[in-house]
Design an enzyme around this catalytic site. Structure first.
Site, PDB file in Angstrom:
ATOM      1  N   ASP A 229      38.644  35.317  14.971  1.00  0.00           N
ATOM      2  CA  ASP A 229      39.043  36.470  14.177  1.00  0.00           C
ATOM      3  C   ASP A 229      39.928  35.907  13.062  1.00  0.00           C
ATOM      4  O   ASP A 229      40.540  34.848  13.210  1.00  0.00           O
ATOM      5  CB  ASP A 229      39.792  37.516  15.009  1.00  0.00           C
ATOM      6  CG  ASP A 229      39.799  38.869  14.297  1.00  0.00           C
ATOM      7  OD1 ASP A 229      39.501  38.896  13.081  1.00  0.00           O
ATOM      8  OD2 ASP A 229      40.105  39.892  14.935  1.00  0.00           O
TER       9      ASP A 229
HETATM   10  C1  BGC Z   1      39.682  42.128  12.313  1.00  0.00           C
HETATM   11  C2  BGC Z   1      38.192  41.859  12.408  1.00  0.00           C
HETATM   12  C3  BGC Z   1      37.611  41.710  11.037  1.00  0.00           C
HETATM   13  C4  BGC Z   1      38.341  40.595  10.315  1.00  0.00           C
HETATM   14  C5  BGC Z   1      37.831  40.339   8.910  1.00  0.00           C
HETATM   15  C6  BGC Z   1      40.390  41.115  11.451  1.00  0.00           C
HETATM   16  O1  BGC Z   1      41.695  41.473  11.219  1.00  0.00           O
HETATM   17  O2  BGC Z   1      40.252  42.144  13.585  1.00  0.00           O
HETATM   18  O3  BGC Z   1      37.574  42.883  13.099  1.00  0.00           O
HETATM   19  O4  BGC Z   1      36.245  41.465  11.102  1.00  0.00           O
HETATM   20  O5  BGC Z   1      39.717  40.933  10.228  1.00  0.00           O
HETATM   21  O6  BGC Z   1      38.167  41.388   8.069  1.00  0.00           O
END
Ligand code: BGC
Length: 806
Positions: A229
């Site tokens: 993530d």
């Molecule tokens: C989120 C993800 C997301 C990623 C990219 C993160 O903060 O938890 O779900 O895909 O950011 O935006």
């Protein structure tokens, strides 16, 4: 290895460079070898590809894309084919926007109704979430691009999501929290998985050997890619060893250098890197293939909008319909009340936010609905306090009407990534309005817009209740079509609505303590708990009404599955979601009274009867045995139940199933709450017996200086004044931004700064701050202000010098 030859031509530096992003959304390219970048973009219910400078927080607008209903909404359709259709259309738009990897669907379990991202997740049941997810993935990947299921795993809250340690027993982990991912991998064949920010039983998921190697790679034979993530990588080498190919976003080469050093020092075998490169190359090449040919750079905006509407129509849930007030009788005069009718609430906040191509609002679609409106009144301020004038005006309008359509719900700031909700209520000023309206006109139909469960102590003040969840850009029109009767509602809830938040099984243990959260309720989440412990609920899992009626009959069970007959006894066509639940008659191994093991959505004309077959599969009778460390089947008589909801079982039979002969892994005497199912207040001692170890200390160690994995929030007890000042400035900034109405910026502070571990400063600033500079910052925070400041400057000079040499 598939790309062995190519990999032998790569330098160590080139291989390492592929292991992290080139920028915020793209992977590194190696032009001389014909390796192109891949573009990764959110999100789960529409593409969020930013036009201008990329930033994860979504401050820069993204290119318009269709905003489909969110996952929590589509889950209510209980229609896997519909999920595949959403995936298909998402995939087409991904192609048009040149996106290789679509960061969705999100498939975490709804452990607690307050989780701020529940609107992005499907269900409180792993089978249901898994089946919906697999269908999305099939649809997305049919275009040659990749889906990316997230967040693997046990990321069931937003509070301290980047640091919290989830303590969960192995059986619960497997049966409840991993089954949806297992289905997404085995049936959906997802090519990409995103690891979550949190820790699981002590280790960050991204570094967790048990999760990533033993389960994902060895048991499930997953050969796709794991991406962190955003900013979630902790120890890059531990991540790589666990099989994490890609770290996002860019770290400006910092962690690539760590990989190179680890290989040179012998800490990491080059083979591990090569295998990761091999898997990543496969994703890069396979998802880029489509872009190498002529591809459609545009999609039919109108058509996709109509599809979004159809999806919303099938996902709306009719929860109450006293006196058959709905569908609205022809010629009835309607007063429309509520801010949400003017300004639709159609998606949640955070990384999933989509810039819609078209946006329907109720008041703009009213005329074409054929419903006779006598006027509109706002009734309440979305973010304000009780407003008597607005209430009075709404009441004078309501007095003149036959029926009141009251549009209520949660605002955009309440359901957001990075923050959990504080309670399960809808705002008081909306409830005040409802009570006032009820005095002048009791024929109220409430239309609810929110992405998660709410309490409804006011339910007896409405005759009709339609829950549209977050219906995407065409949701408003879809709701009107259900109200008018053009569409017969067929959605059913994919989560339980408890009477009061205090009655939820994880109430005592959500969102946990400073350092960890204990899943003491174990298997008993959602209906598994309410049903087993006999707790009354407002609306059970699987519940939803139709404008027609269905009769179930003639159940037949054999070793392959169950068949039964379903008759539409009403006078209009409709769709019914029939649900298969299985219970075990033996009480040797504790379990929920019943568990969902299959479902089907069937269209039936008025007066027609259809035979429905729901097959058994490998999950129907299995449980995870912690002694044999395998899935086993207990030899017993099983109840096979067919229900219109989890609480409305229409047909029942039993079947004897031979077991696998594994011995019972528990001492019944020592686990009384688990055996009774009264799991909402389990003691630490009993939980530890289930866990077979002691739970870790759940508070922060305030005696130690702050380090990489400690969060900015922990600066509140930093040794240095500077650290404490940072903490108080952030709290003040949040408070004042909220006060002046800049609520989304205030939320962003909480989401992206307050709960961020210090290492995030280096991981999320694209190289502006590197780890050695971070060491200086930590010195400053920990009481060595000047020494730390000098260190920061020294390391910054070094960094600039190095950049100039390169
Ligand atoms: C989120 C993800 C997301 C990623 C990219 C993160 O903060 O938890 O779900 O895909 O950011 O935006």
């Amino acid at each position: 290895m598939k790309y062995k030859e190519l990999i032998t031509q790569m330098t160590l530096e080139e291989k390492a460079s592929l292991m992290s992003g080139k920028d915020f959304w793209q992977t590194q390219d190696i032009k001389r070898l014909g390796i192109n970048s891949m573009f990764l973009a959110d999100g789960p219910h529409g593409i969020r590809r930013q036009e201008a400078a990329a930033d994860q927080l979504g401050l820069n607008a993204s290119i318009p894309a269709t905003c489909y209903p969110t996952a929590a909404t589509v889950a209510n359709s209980w229609n896997a084919d519909l999920g595949e259709k959403v995936g298909d259309f998402l995939g087409e738009e991904a192609i048009a926007q040149k996106v290789n990897v679509l960061l969705g669907p999100g498939i975490n379990m709804k452990r607690n109704p307050l989780c701020g991202r529940n609107f992005e997740y499907f269900s409180e049941d792993p089978y249901h979430a898994g089946k919906m997810a697999a269908s999305y993935i099939r649809g997305i990947q049919s275009h040659g691009v990749s889906a990316c299921v997230k967040h693997f795993a046990v990321n069931n809250q937003e509070e301290r999501r980047m640091s919290i340690d989830t303590i969960v027993d192995e059986r619960t982990l497997r049966e409840v929290y991993l089954t949806a991912f297992e289905i997404a991998v085995k049936e959906g064949k997802t090519k990409t998985i995103m690891s979550s920010y949190n820790r699981l039983n002590g280790d960050y998921t991204n570094e967790n050997q048990h999760l990533m190697q033993e389960i994902l790679r060895k048991e499930w034979n997953y050969d796709g890619v794991v991406v962190t993530d955003w900013g979630g990588s902790n120890d890059r080498i531990a991540g790589l060893l666990a099989g994490n190919e890609l770290e996002m976003p860019t770290t400006d080469g910092q962690t690539d250098r760590e990989i190179i050093e680890a290989i040179k020092s012998g800490k990491l075998e080059e083979k591990v890197l090569d295998e990761s490169v091999d898997r990543l190359l496969d994703l890069i090449f396979s998802t880029n293939e489509v872009f190498e040919k002529a591809y459609k750079k545009e999609f039919d905006v109108e058509k996709h909008h109509r599809v979004a509407q159809k999806v919303a129509e099938e996902s709306i849930v009719l929860l109450k319909n006293e006196d058959n007030l709905l569908p609205l009788k022809f010629g009835k005069k309607v007063a429309v009340v509520g801010d949400f009718a003017k300004d639709a609430r159609y998606q949640g906040a955070g990384s999933s936010i989509v810039n819609p191509t078209i946006l329907d609002h109720t008041m703009n679609c009213f005329e074409e609905s054929g419903i006779l409106s006598i006027g509109y009144e706002r009734g309440f301020d979305r973010y304000g306090k009780k407003n008597v004038e607005l209430i009075n005006r709404a009441c004078s309008l309501a007095e003149k009407a036959d029926v009141v359509f009251l549009y209520i719900g949660l605002d955009e700031m309440t359901e957001a990534e990075g923050l959990d909700r504080k309670n399960m209520k809808i705002p008081d000023n909306q409830v005040d309005l409802l009570y006032a309206l009820h005095k002048v006109n009791p024929n109220i139909v409430a239309i609810l817009s929110c992405g998660s469960a709410v309490e409804m102590p006011w339910i007896d003040k409405v005759k009709g209740l339609l829950h549209g969840y977050l219906g995407g850009q065409a949701g408003a029109r879809a709701i009107l079509r259900v109200l008018s009767g053009d569409v017969n509602p067929s959605g059913k809830l994919a989560e339980t609505y408890p009477l009061r938040y205090e009655e939820t099984p994880s109430f005592q243990n959500f969102p946990g303590n400073e350092a960890s959260v204990e899943y003491r309720e174990a298997l008993y989440i959602g209906y598994r708990y309410y049903d087993t412990a006999d707790v009354d609920v407002l609306f059970p899992f699987g519940y939803g009404l139709s404008y027609t009626n269905f009769e179930y009959s003639d159940i037949h069970v054999d070793k392959d599955g169950v068949t039964f007959k379903l008759t539409n006894t009403g006078d209009i066509a409709g769709m019914e979601v029939a649900q298969l639940y299985v219970g075990c008659e033996s009480s040797e191994i504790f379990r929920a009274k019943k568990e969902l093991k299959g479902f089907d959505k069937i269209f039936i004309n008025a007066g027609e009867t259809k035979t429905v077959a729901i097959p058994f599969d490998d999950k129907t009778f299995r449980y995870f045995n912690v002694r044999t460390n395998k899935w086993e089947v207990e030899e017993a008589e099983y109840e096979i139940m067919i229900g219109a909801s989890s609480a409305d079982i229409r047909l029942e039979d039993t079947i004897f199933i031979e077991g696998t002969g594994a011995s019972v892994p528990y001492d019944k005497e020592k686990l009384p709450s688990y055996y009774s199912g009264n799991a909402n207040n389990i003691s630490k001692e009993e939980f530890e017996i289930l866990l077979e170890r002691e739970v870790p200390v759940s508070t922060w160690d305030r005696t130690k200086p702050l380090g990489y994995t400690d969060t900015i929030e922990q600066c509140q007890y930093a040794k240095g004044l500077f650290g404490r000042l940072i903490y108080h400035s952030i709290v003040f900034a949040h408070w004042s931004l909220w006060k002046i109405g800049k609520r989304s910026t205030a939320n962003l502070i909480m989401m992206s700064i307050y709960h961020m571990p210090f290492r995030g400063i280096a991981r999320l600033t694209g190289g502006i701050v590197n780890m050695p500079m971070l060491d200086g910052i930590l010195m400053m925070v920990n009481g060595q202000f000047f020494k730390g400041l000098r260190h920061v400057f020294k390391e910054r000079r070094k960094k600039i010098k190095l950049a100039n040499i390169n």
